[in-house]
Scaffold this motif. Structure first.
Motif, short mmCIF file in Angstrom:
data_model
loop_
_atom_site.label_atom_id
_atom_site.label_comp_id
_atom_site.label_asym_id
_atom_site.label_seq_id
_atom_site.Cartn_x
_atom_site.Cartn_y
_atom_site.Cartn_z
N GLY A 31 0.84 -1.19 0.00
CA GLY A 31 0.00 0.00 0.00
C GLY A 31 0.87 1.24 0.00
O GLY A 31 1.78 1.36 0.82
N LEU A 32 0.61 2.15 -0.91
CA LEU A 32 1.36 3.40 -0.98
C LEU A 32 0.47 4.59 -0.66
O LEU A 32 -0.65 4.69 -1.17
N ILE A 33 0.96 5.48 0.17
CA ILE A 33 0.31 6.78 0.37
C ILE A 33 0.92 7.72 -0.65
O ILE A 33 2.08 8.10 -0.55
N GLY A 34 0.13 8.08 -1.66
CA GLY A 34 0.62 8.88 -2.77
C GLY A 34 0.11 10.31 -2.72
O GLY A 34 -0.49 10.75 -1.74
N GLY A 35 0.37 11.03 -3.78
CA GLY A 35 -0.12 12.40 -3.91
C GLY A 35 0.77 13.45 -3.27
O GLY A 35 0.44 14.63 -3.33
N ILE A 36 1.89 13.04 -2.67
CA ILE A 36 2.70 14.00 -1.89
C ILE A 36 4.15 14.01 -2.35
O ILE A 36 5.05 13.67 -1.58
N GLY A 37 4.42 14.49 -3.59
CA GLY A 37 3.49 14.94 -4.60
C GLY A 37 3.18 13.86 -5.61
O GLY A 37 3.69 12.74 -5.56
N VAL A 38 2.35 14.28 -6.56
CA VAL A 38 1.88 13.36 -7.59
C VAL A 38 3.04 12.82 -8.43
O VAL A 38 3.09 11.62 -8.72
N ALA A 39 3.96 13.69 -8.82
CA ALA A 39 5.09 13.25 -9.66
C ALA A 39 5.91 12.17 -8.95
O ALA A 39 6.35 11.20 -9.58
N ALA A 40 6.11 12.33 -7.65
CA ALA A 40 6.86 11.34 -6.89
C ALA A 40 6.14 10.00 -6.88
O ALA A 40 6.75 8.93 -7.01
N THR A 41 4.82 10.05 -6.75
CA THR A 41 4.03 8.82 -6.73
C THR A 41 4.13 8.08 -8.06
O THR A 41 4.23 6.85 -8.09
N VAL A 42 4.11 8.83 -9.15
CA VAL A 42 4.23 8.23 -10.47
C VAL A 42 5.56 7.50 -10.60
O VAL A 42 5.63 6.37 -11.11
N LYS B 133 -5.68 -0.78 4.38
CA LYS B 133 -5.95 -2.07 5.03
C LYS B 133 -7.28 -2.64 4.54
O LYS B 133 -7.38 -3.86 4.26
N ALA B 134 -8.27 -1.78 4.40
CA ALA B 134 -9.58 -2.24 3.92
C ALA B 134 -9.50 -2.78 2.49
O ALA B 134 -10.30 -3.62 2.09
N ALA B 135 -8.50 -2.30 1.74
CA ALA B 135 -8.30 -2.77 0.36
C ALA B 135 -7.48 -4.05 0.30
O ALA B 135 -7.23 -4.57 -0.78
N GLY B 136 -7.04 -4.54 1.48
CA GLY B 136 -6.33 -5.81 1.53
C GLY B 136 -4.82 -5.71 1.59
O GLY B 136 -4.12 -6.73 1.46
N CYS B 137 -4.29 -4.51 1.80
CA CYS B 137 -2.83 -4.34 1.86
C CYS B 137 -2.25 -4.99 3.11
O CYS B 137 -2.89 -5.03 4.16
N ASP B 138 -1.01 -5.46 2.98
CA ASP B 138 -0.30 -6.08 4.10
C ASP B 138 0.64 -5.11 4.81
O ASP B 138 1.04 -5.35 5.95
N CYS B 139 1.03 -4.04 4.11
CA CYS B 139 1.93 -3.04 4.68
C CYS B 139 1.70 -1.73 3.95
O CYS B 139 1.03 -1.69 2.91
N VAL C 195 6.65 0.68 6.22
CA VAL C 195 7.97 0.38 5.68
C VAL C 195 8.69 1.69 5.45
O VAL C 195 8.35 2.46 4.54
N SER C 196 9.67 1.99 6.27
CA SER C 196 10.36 3.28 6.23
C SER C 196 11.25 3.43 5.00
O SER C 196 11.90 2.48 4.57
N ALA C 197 11.28 4.66 4.48
CA ALA C 197 12.22 4.99 3.41
C ALA C 197 13.55 5.47 3.97
O ALA C 197 14.54 5.54 3.25
N VAL D 138 16.36 3.16 -3.13
CA VAL D 138 16.62 2.28 -2.00
C VAL D 138 15.30 1.80 -1.40
O VAL D 138 15.13 0.61 -1.09
N HIS D 139 14.35 2.71 -1.25
CA HIS D 139 13.03 2.36 -0.70
C HIS D 139 12.31 1.40 -1.65
O HIS D 139 11.70 0.41 -1.20
N VAL D 140 12.38 1.68 -2.93
CA VAL D 140 11.71 0.83 -3.92
C VAL D 140 12.26 -0.60 -3.86
O VAL D 140 11.51 -1.57 -3.95
N ASP D 141 13.57 -0.74 -3.70
CA ASP D 141 14.17 -2.07 -3.62
C ASP D 141 13.62 -2.85 -2.42
O ASP D 141 13.34 -4.05 -2.51
N VAL D 142 13.50 -2.17 -1.29
CA VAL D 142 12.94 -2.81 -0.10
C VAL D 142 11.50 -3.25 -0.36
O VAL D 142 11.10 -4.39 -0.04
#
Length: 231
Positions: free
Chosen positions: A8-19, A72-78, A102-104, A215-219
């Motif tokens: 599960g990702l919290i996006g929008g902060i900002g949008v370009a980063a989420t993409v 969590k309601a969408a079924g994410c594990d982290c 999961v910390s960056a 580094v975060h993406v690899d984790v």
């Protein structure tokens, strides 16, 4: 390998980063031969900026907690926050979170040490630069252009909100990195703001650059394909 996790990702902060997270996480999972199970929720970057500048950690942690409940309601594990600047209230979010976070930031110290990097120069939000990545680097020394933190921090926020980097903004950031290498002895410049890829991707600044996002993406990719488990 064990069964992978639903990320599960919290996006929008900002949008370009989420993409960029979406693109690189998909590519990393594919490179590992796994299938990515991913859900993204959209946060308000202006709300994050207000809370960050006011250092209102509890308010932003509550925002994150509500979004994590949706993951969590969408079924994410982290869950993961797609913004290093957005980690300013990480410790306050953990006890409110209905999912493991999961910390960056946490993986970066070991990553730099493994590369033999003794000193890194930081570019990112005011808080990231002022605190030396929230004080979490123990094996590697962090430096910043202390007299220019406010100026560089505002430039970063402007770029993140716009989702675009002008040539003038890029020139300022590249020069700031060069001076940390030359004048402060940094071995590499860390893009410690997720939207900094807008300035540096596809451009060679003439010095070593490490994108903390990777580094975060690899984790996250290892978790997604079952190559690692939550600690």
């Amino acid at each position: 390998m064990s069964k992978g996790l639903h990320i599960g990702l919290i996006g929008g902060i900002g949008v370009a980063a989420t993409v960029v997270y979406y693109q690189r996480l998909t590519a990393a999972a594919n490179a590992r031969g796994g299938q990515l199970d991913l859900t993204i929720v959209h946060a308000d970057v202006q709300e994050l900026i207000r809370n960050n500048l006011a250092d209102d950690r509890q308010a932003q942690a509550k925002v994150y907690a509500d979004l994590i409940d949706r993951l969590k309601a969408a079924g994410c594990d982290c869950a993961a926050i797609t913004s290093l600047g957005g980690h300013f209230c990480y410790d306050e979010t953990v006890p409110l979170s209905s999912l493991p976070l999961v910390s960056a930031v946490t993986p970066l110290d070991g990553y730099f040490a493994a590369l033999g990097i003794a000193k890194v120069g930081l570019l990112g939000t005011r808080v990231v630069m002022r605190t030396g990545l929230y004080g979490q680097l123990q094996k590697t020394k962090a430096v910043a252009l202390n007299e220019e933190i406010d100026t560089l921090g505002q430039l970063y926020l402007d770029m993140a909100v716009a989702g675009h980097c002008t040539d003038a903004q890029r020139a300022v950031l590249v020069d700031a990195g060069a001076r940390m290498i030359k004048d402060h002895g940094a071995d590499a410049i860390v893009l410690a703001g997720t939207d900094l890829n807008l300035a540096f991707d596809g451009h060679d600044p003439g010095y070593r650059v490490i994108d903390a996002l990777d580094v975060h993406v690899d984790v996250l990719a290892d978790l997604a394909v079952g190559a690692s488990t939550l600690k």
